[in-house]
Design an enzyme around this catalytic site. Structure first.
Site, PDB file in Angstrom:
ATOM      1  N   THR A  19      -2.915  34.771 -30.271  1.00  0.00           N
ATOM      2  CA  THR A  19      -2.891  33.422 -29.719  1.00  0.00           C
ATOM      3  C   THR A  19      -3.605  33.477 -28.370  1.00  0.00           C
ATOM      4  OG1 THR A  19      -0.685  34.090 -28.950  1.00  0.00           O
ATOM      5  CG2 THR A  19      -0.775  32.588 -30.841  1.00  0.00           C
TER       6      THR A  19
ATOM      7  N   GLY B  99       2.463  43.801 -30.043  1.00  0.00           N
ATOM      8  CA  GLY B  99       1.234  44.610 -30.126  1.00  0.00           C
ATOM      9  C   GLY B  99       1.052  45.519 -28.935  1.00  0.00           C
TER      10      GLY B  99
ATOM     11  N   ASP C 152      -6.317  39.564 -33.127  1.00  0.00           N
ATOM     12  CA  ASP C 152      -6.348  38.168 -33.572  1.00  0.00           C
ATOM     13  C   ASP C 152      -5.114  37.477 -32.988  1.00  0.00           C
ATOM     14  OD1 ASP C 152      -5.808  36.504 -36.791  1.00  0.00           O
ATOM     15  OD2 ASP C 152      -6.577  35.752 -34.855  1.00  0.00           O
TER      16      ASP C 152
ATOM     17  N   PRO D 185       3.556  34.498 -25.654  1.00  0.00           N
ATOM     18  CA  PRO D 185       3.600  35.886 -26.154  1.00  0.00           C
ATOM     19  C   PRO D 185       2.228  36.557 -26.222  1.00  0.00           C
ATOM     20  CG  PRO D 185       4.146  34.331 -27.913  1.00  0.00           C
ATOM     21  CD  PRO D 185       4.101  33.555 -26.652  1.00  0.00           C
TER      22      PRO D 185
HETATM   23  N1  SAM Z   1      -6.940  32.652 -35.122  1.00  0.00           N
HETATM   24  C1  SAM Z   1      -5.957  32.221 -34.121  1.00  0.00           C
HETATM   25  C2  SAM Z   1      -6.651  31.991 -32.789  1.00  0.00           C
HETATM   26  O1  SAM Z   1      -7.838  32.312 -32.690  1.00  0.00           O
HETATM   27  O2  SAM Z   1      -5.983  31.473 -31.881  1.00  0.00           O
HETATM   28  C3  SAM Z   1      -4.858  33.234 -34.031  1.00  0.00           C
HETATM   29  C4  SAM Z   1      -4.047  33.183 -35.270  1.00  0.00           C
HETATM   30  S1  SAM Z   1      -2.742  34.293 -35.463  1.00  0.00           S
HETATM   31  C5  SAM Z   1      -1.605  33.176 -36.159  1.00  0.00           C
HETATM   32  C6  SAM Z   1      -2.135  34.602 -33.842  1.00  0.00           C
HETATM   33  C7  SAM Z   1      -0.924  35.504 -33.941  1.00  0.00           C
HETATM   34  O3  SAM Z   1      -0.748  36.291 -32.760  1.00  0.00           O
HETATM   35  C8  SAM Z   1       0.409  34.741 -34.123  1.00  0.00           C
HETATM   36  O4  SAM Z   1       0.918  35.024 -35.405  1.00  0.00           O
HETATM   37  C9  SAM Z   1       1.311  35.285 -33.008  1.00  0.00           C
HETATM   38  O5  SAM Z   1       2.656  35.414 -33.411  1.00  0.00           O
HETATM   39  C10 SAM Z   1       0.653  36.616 -32.738  1.00  0.00           C
HETATM   40  N2  SAM Z   1       1.000  37.215 -31.442  1.00  0.00           N
HETATM   41  C11 SAM Z   1       1.078  36.594 -30.243  1.00  0.00           C
HETATM   42  N3  SAM Z   1       1.440  37.476 -29.280  1.00  0.00           N
HETATM   43  C12 SAM Z   1       1.575  38.688 -29.895  1.00  0.00           C
HETATM   44  C13 SAM Z   1       1.935  39.987 -29.455  1.00  0.00           C
HETATM   45  N4  SAM Z   1       2.215  40.209 -28.153  1.00  0.00           N
HETATM   46  N5  SAM Z   1       1.971  41.003 -30.355  1.00  0.00           N
HETATM   47  C14 SAM Z   1       1.673  40.765 -31.673  1.00  0.00           C
HETATM   48  N6  SAM Z   1       1.337  39.545 -32.175  1.00  0.00           N
HETATM   49  C15 SAM Z   1       1.294  38.526 -31.276  1.00  0.00           C
END
Ligand code: SAM
Length: 282
Positions: free
Chosen positions: A157, A138, A155, A162
């Site tokens: 992690t 992102g 949204d 990451p």
């Molecule tokens: N609702 C959850 C919470 O509040 O913790 C988050 C759910 S969603 C599954 C989080 C997503 O962020 C994951 O699929 C993860 O792979 C993604 N993610 C983490 N770091 C990222 C980055 N640098 N760029 C894009 N997506 C990322």
């Protein structure tokens, strides 16, 4: 019976009875586990941190989506960073005004496994013609895209692994760059009772790029430790104070049925307890 212990917070954890482990592997980016529980339905965790459960996912997905979209009104272009389970995308596409929803997810495996094991969470959103799914970091996307959005929803992690880059001052500056004039950025910002530094850091970092920023709250049972804060930033300070009559009218016109979000709760969610106000001004 096996158990899943989430140890996100020092000395305090939540534990789930596991009736069945459905998937457990390291993806290219993180450790992903999906399991069934008697209390919260099906659960996904990334690097030992609960991401989504079929029992309470609607709370977070409704509040992180409908608050900015109804505050802004007539939203056409939405950018979702993260959100690989498709819950935010599902709620975004419930707004008939939305013409394009761009979802930028780092880890393809999260999307694929969510489609396979949590089909009701995305509920067909990934195959909606308005959806543009991009698998990349992102941070890279917001730094390079020439697209512009009415709303950016992060949204992510937590700020470990990451997701850490999605809580930086430069990331928020690039989100600001991607927003149309008067657009809104909202973010997953942790549980302030345990992650108070995220409130302090996010408030200071967003303030460098946006004229108005604050937080609003929601109670997600499996994001333990009381309510969670959702970050809010816009150059249009009025958007945080849209009157409840306007929100009620927009919500009624959108004809969206929710299980948690209401216009009155939207309004109330921006009233913050003193300890969060103190964290913002540390
Ligand atoms: N609702 C959850 C919470 O509040 O913790 C988050 C759910 S969603 C599954 C989080 C997503 O962020 C994951 O699929 C993860 O792979 C993604 N993610 C983490 N770091 C990222 C980055 N640098 N760029 C894009 N997506 C990322």
């Amino acid at each position: 019976m096996k158990r899943f212990d989430e140890i996100l917070h020092n000395g305090y954890s939540q534990s789930f009875d596991i009736t069945r482990i459905i998937f457990h592997e390291k993806t290219e980016h993180q450790e992903l586990v999906i399991f069934e529980t008697p209390t919260f339905g099906r659960v996904m965790a990334l690097d030992n941190i609960v991401q989504v459960t079929t029992r309470d996912e609607h709370v977070y997905h409704e509040m992180l989506t409908h608050v900015p979209l109804l505050a802004k009104g007539n939203v056409k272009d939405v950018l979702i960073i993260g959100g690989g389970d498709g819950g935010i995308l599902r709620e975004t596409l419930r707004h008939a005004s939305v013409q394009h929803a761009t979802l930028v997810e780092l880890d393809r495996a999260v999307v694929d496994l969510s489609l396979e094991h949590f089909p009701d969470i995305s509920n067909g959103a990934f195959s909606d013609p308005r959806t543009d799914l991009i698998i990349t970091d992102g941070v890279k996307f917001v730094a390079e895209t020439d697209k512009r959005f009415d709303v950016v929803i992060v949204d992510s992690t937590d700020p470990v692994g990451p997701g850490e880059v999605l809580f930086t001052e430069s990331f928020y500056a690039d989100c600001h760059r991607c927003l149309k004039e008067g657009g809104v950025l909202v973010t997953q910002n942790g549980v302030p009772f345990f992650q108070g530094d995220e409130v302090t850091n996010t408030y200071q970092r967003m303030a460098k790029s946006f004229a108005d920023n604050s937080f609003y709250t929601a109670v997600v049972p499996t994001y333990i430790g009381g309510f969670m804060t959702l970050g809010w930033a816009s150059d249009d300070a009025g958007l945080r104070h849209v009157d409840v009559e306007t929100l009620r009218a927009r919500f009624a016109a959108a004809q969206i049925k929710c299980r948690y979000y209401t216009p009155d709760l939207h309004k109330a969610a921006f009233a913050l307890p003193q300890f969060i106000l103190d964290l913002m001004r540390k």
